[in-house]
Design a protein around this motif. Structure first.
Motif, PDB file in Angstrom:
ATOM      1  N   ILE A 170      29.701  -7.885 -14.020  1.00 40.64           N
ATOM      2  CA  ILE A 170      28.322  -7.416 -14.173  1.00 40.64           C
ATOM      3  C   ILE A 170      27.768  -7.156 -12.777  1.00 40.64           C
ATOM      4  N   TYR A 171      27.240  -5.979 -12.580  1.00 38.86           N
ATOM      5  CA  TYR A 171      26.713  -5.570 -11.279  1.00 38.86           C
ATOM      6  C   TYR A 171      25.183  -5.529 -11.307  1.00 38.86           C
ATOM      7  N   THR A 172      24.604  -5.434 -10.102  1.00 37.59           N
ATOM      8  CA  THR A 172      23.138  -5.362  -9.985  1.00 37.59           C
ATOM      9  C   THR A 172      22.576  -4.098 -10.638  1.00 37.59           C
ATOM     10  N   THR A 173      23.404  -3.095 -10.818  1.00 38.14           N
ATOM     11  CA  THR A 173      23.095  -1.965 -11.690  1.00 38.14           C
ATOM     12  C   THR A 173      24.409  -1.257 -11.986  1.00 38.14           C
ATOM     13  N   ASP A 174      24.382  -0.255 -12.851  1.00 37.18           N
ATOM     14  CA  ASP A 174      25.616   0.456 -13.188  1.00 37.18           C
ATOM     15  C   ASP A 174      26.267   1.003 -11.910  1.00 37.18           C
ATOM     16  N   PRO A 175      27.445   0.493 -11.539  1.00 31.29           N
ATOM     17  CA  PRO A 175      28.078   0.934 -10.291  1.00 31.29           C
ATOM     18  C   PRO A 175      28.455   2.415 -10.304  1.00 31.29           C
ATOM     19  N   ARG A 176      28.450   3.033 -11.477  1.00 33.19           N
ATOM     20  CA  ARG A 176      28.727   4.467 -11.518  1.00 33.19           C
ATOM     21  C   ARG A 176      27.517   5.279 -11.084  1.00 33.19           C
ATOM     22  N   ILE A 177      26.331   4.666 -11.135  1.00 33.30           N
ATOM     23  CA  ILE A 177      25.129   5.371 -10.699  1.00 33.30           C
ATOM     24  C   ILE A 177      24.802   5.011  -9.249  1.00 33.30           C
ATOM     25  N   GLU A 178      24.957   3.740  -8.914  1.00 36.34           N
ATOM     26  CA  GLU A 178      24.640   3.294  -7.562  1.00 36.34           C
ATOM     27  C   GLU A 178      25.870   2.589  -6.982  1.00 36.34           C
ATOM     28  N   PRO A 179      26.641   3.316  -6.153  1.00 36.75           N
ATOM     29  CA  PRO A 179      27.860   2.719  -5.586  1.00 36.75           C
ATOM     30  C   PRO A 179      27.567   1.481  -4.735  1.00 36.75           C
ATOM     31  N   LYS A 180      26.306   1.315  -4.298  1.00 43.05           N
ATOM     32  CA  LYS A 180      25.973   0.124  -3.494  1.00 43.05           C
ATOM     33  C   LYS A 180      25.717  -1.102  -4.370  1.00 43.05           C
ATOM     34  N   ALA A 181      25.823  -0.962  -5.674  1.00 46.42           N
ATOM     35  CA  ALA A 181      25.586  -2.103  -6.571  1.00 46.42           C
ATOM     36  C   ALA A 181      26.532  -3.245  -6.233  1.00 46.42           C
ATOM     37  N   LYS A 182      26.012  -4.473  -6.361  1.00 43.95           N
ATOM     38  CA  LYS A 182      26.816  -5.660  -6.021  1.00 43.95           C
ATOM     39  C   LYS A 182      27.234  -6.393  -7.287  1.00 43.95           C
ATOM     40  N   LYS A 183      28.453  -6.904  -7.266  1.00 40.64           N
ATOM     41  CA  LYS A 183      28.907  -7.687  -8.415  1.00 40.64           C
ATOM     42  C   LYS A 183      28.276  -9.077  -8.372  1.00 40.64           C
ATOM     43  N   LEU A 184      27.830  -9.559  -9.518  1.00 41.52           N
ATOM     44  CA  LEU A 184      27.244 -10.897  -9.592  1.00 41.52           C
ATOM     45  C   LEU A 184      28.334 -11.898  -9.982  1.00 41.52           C
ATOM     46  N   ASP A 185      28.316 -13.090  -9.365  1.00 45.03           N
ATOM     47  CA  ASP A 185      29.287 -14.119  -9.761  1.00 45.03           C
ATOM     48  C   ASP A 185      28.913 -14.699 -11.117  1.00 45.03           C
ATOM     49  N   LYS A 186      27.589 -14.901 -11.269  1.00 44.58           N
ATOM     50  CA  LYS A 186      27.095 -15.483 -12.516  1.00 44.58           C
ATOM     51  C   LYS A 186      25.823 -14.761 -12.927  1.00 44.58           C
ATOM     52  N   ILE A 187      25.557 -14.750 -14.212  1.00 47.27           N
ATOM     53  CA  ILE A 187      24.270 -14.250 -14.699  1.00 47.27           C
ATOM     54  C   ILE A 187      23.919 -15.075 -15.931  1.00 47.27           C
ATOM     55  N   SER A 188      22.614 -15.340 -16.120  1.00 48.37           N
ATOM     56  CA  SER A 188      22.223 -16.180 -17.261  1.00 48.37           C
ATOM     57  C   SER A 188      22.304 -15.379 -18.558  1.00 48.37           C
ATOM     58  N   TYR A 189      22.501 -16.085 -19.666  1.00 47.25           N
ATOM     59  CA  TYR A 189      22.522 -15.430 -20.979  1.00 47.25           C
ATOM     60  C   TYR A 189      21.262 -14.574 -21.163  1.00 47.25           C
ATOM     61  N   ASP A 190      20.106 -15.142 -20.777  1.00 44.54           N
ATOM     62  CA  ASP A 190      18.852 -14.421 -21.039  1.00 44.54           C
ATOM     63  C   ASP A 190      18.751 -13.121 -20.259  1.00 44.54           C
ATOM     64  N   GLU A 191      19.140 -13.175 -18.990  1.00 45.93           N
ATOM     65  CA  GLU A 191      19.090 -11.941 -18.208  1.00 45.93           C
ATOM     66  C   GLU A 191      20.101 -10.929 -18.742  1.00 45.93           C
ATOM     67  N   MET A 192      21.271 -11.403 -19.083  1.00 43.65           N
ATOM     68  CA  MET A 192      22.307 -10.499 -19.596  1.00 43.65           C
ATOM     69  C   MET A 192      21.861  -9.876 -20.913  1.00 43.65           C
ATOM     70  N   LEU A 193      21.177 -10.687 -21.719  1.00 47.40           N
ATOM     71  CA  LEU A 193      20.674 -10.186 -22.994  1.00 47.40           C
ATOM     72  C   LEU A 193      19.658  -9.068 -22.769  1.00 47.40           C
ATOM     73  N   GLU A 194      18.743  -9.276 -21.814  1.00 48.26           N
ATOM     74  CA  GLU A 194      17.780  -8.221 -21.483  1.00 48.26           C
ATOM     75  C   GLU A 194      18.510  -6.969 -21.008  1.00 48.26           C
ATOM     76  N   LEU A 195      19.426  -7.166 -20.042  1.00 49.82           N
ATOM     77  CA  LEU A 195      20.155  -6.017 -19.482  1.00 49.82           C
ATOM     78  C   LEU A 195      20.866  -5.242 -20.576  1.00 49.82           C
ATOM     79  N   ALA A 196      21.535  -5.992 -21.462  1.00 48.89           N
ATOM     80  CA  ALA A 196      22.304  -5.344 -22.521  1.00 48.89           C
ATOM     81  C   ALA A 196      21.367  -4.616 -23.482  1.00 48.89           C
ATOM     82  N   SER A 197      20.256  -5.256 -23.845  1.00 45.45           N
ATOM     83  CA  SER A 197      19.344  -4.578 -24.784  1.00 45.45           C
ATOM     84  C   SER A 197      18.658  -3.398 -24.118  1.00 45.45           C
TER      85      SER A 197
END
Ligand code: ADP
Ligand code: ASP
Ligand code: MG
Length: 403
Positions: free
Chosen positions: A177-204
């Protein structure tokens, strides 16, 4: 350990890639683990099947659509199992029905109601590798159902929860999971961890790397969920409880949803119950509503604007057109050329000024905001689709996510 490994469309995109997956599964098995593999259809396959159906009808029966769409996953599951046997493993391919995935009757977006893992448990006991066709289940009438686009993620998580797997790995074409879609922003950073709640928001909010219902289920059943790439051994991202993350950043990620359409209702009779009438009818037609705004006009009517998934637009139109016919609404219009960009972060709960920065970023880039929706941990803005990438990159920079 008992491990569920899910491989997405790109990871099983052609025969060579299926062979690769077979080798990866084989390595895990040889380490002594029990494995249930869940597969998607080969990439592009489900879209191709949708196009085939659309060649004949704009509004096909949803039961028949499920018969059609579920076939893509059966192909990959069988091929992978055959490839595993050739590597010397005892394996068996299962449909959703055989894996015991029982759903409600809502074709093309069915919800899993229960999993009866008996057949899977028996096969595991015999030392078999199980390969389940993702994205599908069976309803109480014995009809095949599908779980909504991206639904193989949900199959994997639900199975992991039902058989109490130690780990659920989602293999895809990016390394986590990156700070944003790495296909749109190549500078996006990979996250080591993300909380269920944040991931749920991102996914929705459109980050399709995980299907939102799979994240919801992972949180509910406390599934150890990891997203990683099937193309290398690079470590992925762990999706876990918020308390397991040391310092929650103010903003974790930016999401983009291009699958939104806007419906504008002009001259809605300003009387009690009208909104509830319209939105109840939309709910009956199984249309999910997202951002809503209502404006009063001077002539005693109101304007209501809301967004829906593009795939629900046809159903939504039919509902709304009825209200136009009866005169409760003067006119309606539709716009598919929009998108929704969102800023997500649990740290937002305790900080002011996060929204202001999002709005000024849009202003600096000359992007007009059409609609706004906020919650404790997100700010969403509906804008013209042509500005999608500009907005994502602007926000990524403004919140210093590349640092
Ligand atoms: P699969 O076919 O494996 O299920 P998907 O295409 O559904 O894969 O999801 C993976 C894609 O999600 C990536 O290729 C990437 O473009 C997209 N994506 C969107 N937002 C993110 C994000 N924040 N982090 C990683 N990937 C993202
Ligand atoms: N094949 C289905 C889709 O494309 C399910 C999935 O890939 O998860 O939506
Ligand atoms: Mg997916």
């Amino acid at each position: 350990m008992l491990i569920v490994q899910k491989f997405g469309g790109t990871s099983v995109g052609d025969l060579d890639r299926i062979q690769n997956v077979a080798h990866r599964v084989s390595r895990t098995k040889n380490k002594g683990h029990d494995i249930i593999v869940v597969v998607s259809a080969m990439s592009g396959e489900t879209n191709k099947l949708v196009d085939y159906a659309e060649h004949f009808s704009k509004n096909p029966s949803r039961g028949d659509m499920d018969m059609l769409l579920s076939s893509g996953e059966r192909i990959t599951a069988s091929l992978l199992s055959i490839a595993l046997q050739e590597l010397g493993h005892d394996s068996v391919a299962m449909t959703g029905r055989k894996a015991g995935i029982l759903t409600d009757t809502s074709h093309t977006k069915a919800r899993i109601e229960n999993i009866n893992p008996r057949a899977m448990k028996e096969a595991i006991k015999k030392g078999k590798i199980i390969v389940v066709a993702g994205f599908q289940g069976v309803n109480e009438h014995g009809d095949v159902t599908t779980l909504g686009r991206g639904g193989s993620d949900l199959s994997a998580v639900a199975i992991a929860g039902a058989i109490k797997a130690d780990l659920c790995e989602i293999y895809t074409d990016v390394s986590g999971i990156y700070t944003t879609d790495p296909r749109i922003e190549p500078k996006a950073k990979k996250l080591d961890k993300i909380s269920y709640d944040e991931m749920l928001e991102l996914a929705s909010l459109g980050a399709k790397v995980l299907q939102s219902r799979s994240v919801e289920m992972a949180k509910k059943l406390n599934v150890n969920l990891v997203t990683r790439t099937s193309f290398s051994d690079e470590e992925g991202t762990l999706i876990c409880k918020e308390e397991n993350i040391m310092e929650a950043p103010l903003v974790s990620a930016i999401a983009l949803d291009r699958n939104q359409a806007r419906i504008s209702l002009m001259g809605v009779k300003d009387k009690p119950g009208i909104a509830s009438d319209i939105f109840n009818k939309l709910a009956e037609a199984e249309v999910n509503i997202d951002v809503i705004i209502q404006n009063k006009s001077h002539d005693g009517t109101t304007n209501i604007d809301f967004t829906v998934l593009v795939s629900d637009l046809h159903n939504a139109k039919s509902v709304v057109d009825e209200f136009v016919k009866t005169g409760d609404i003067d006119a309606d219009s539709y716009n598919e050329e929009i998108c929704k960009v969102s800023v997500v972060g649990v740290g937002m709960k305790s900080h002011a000024g996060v929204a202001a920065k999002a709005f000024s970023t849009m202003a600096d880039n000359n992007i007009n905001i059409n609609m706004i929706a906020t919650s404790e941990i997100k700010i969403s803005m509906v804008i013209d689709e042509k500005y999608a990438e500009l907005a994502v990159r602007g926000l990524h920079e403004a919140y210093e996510l590349d640092k």
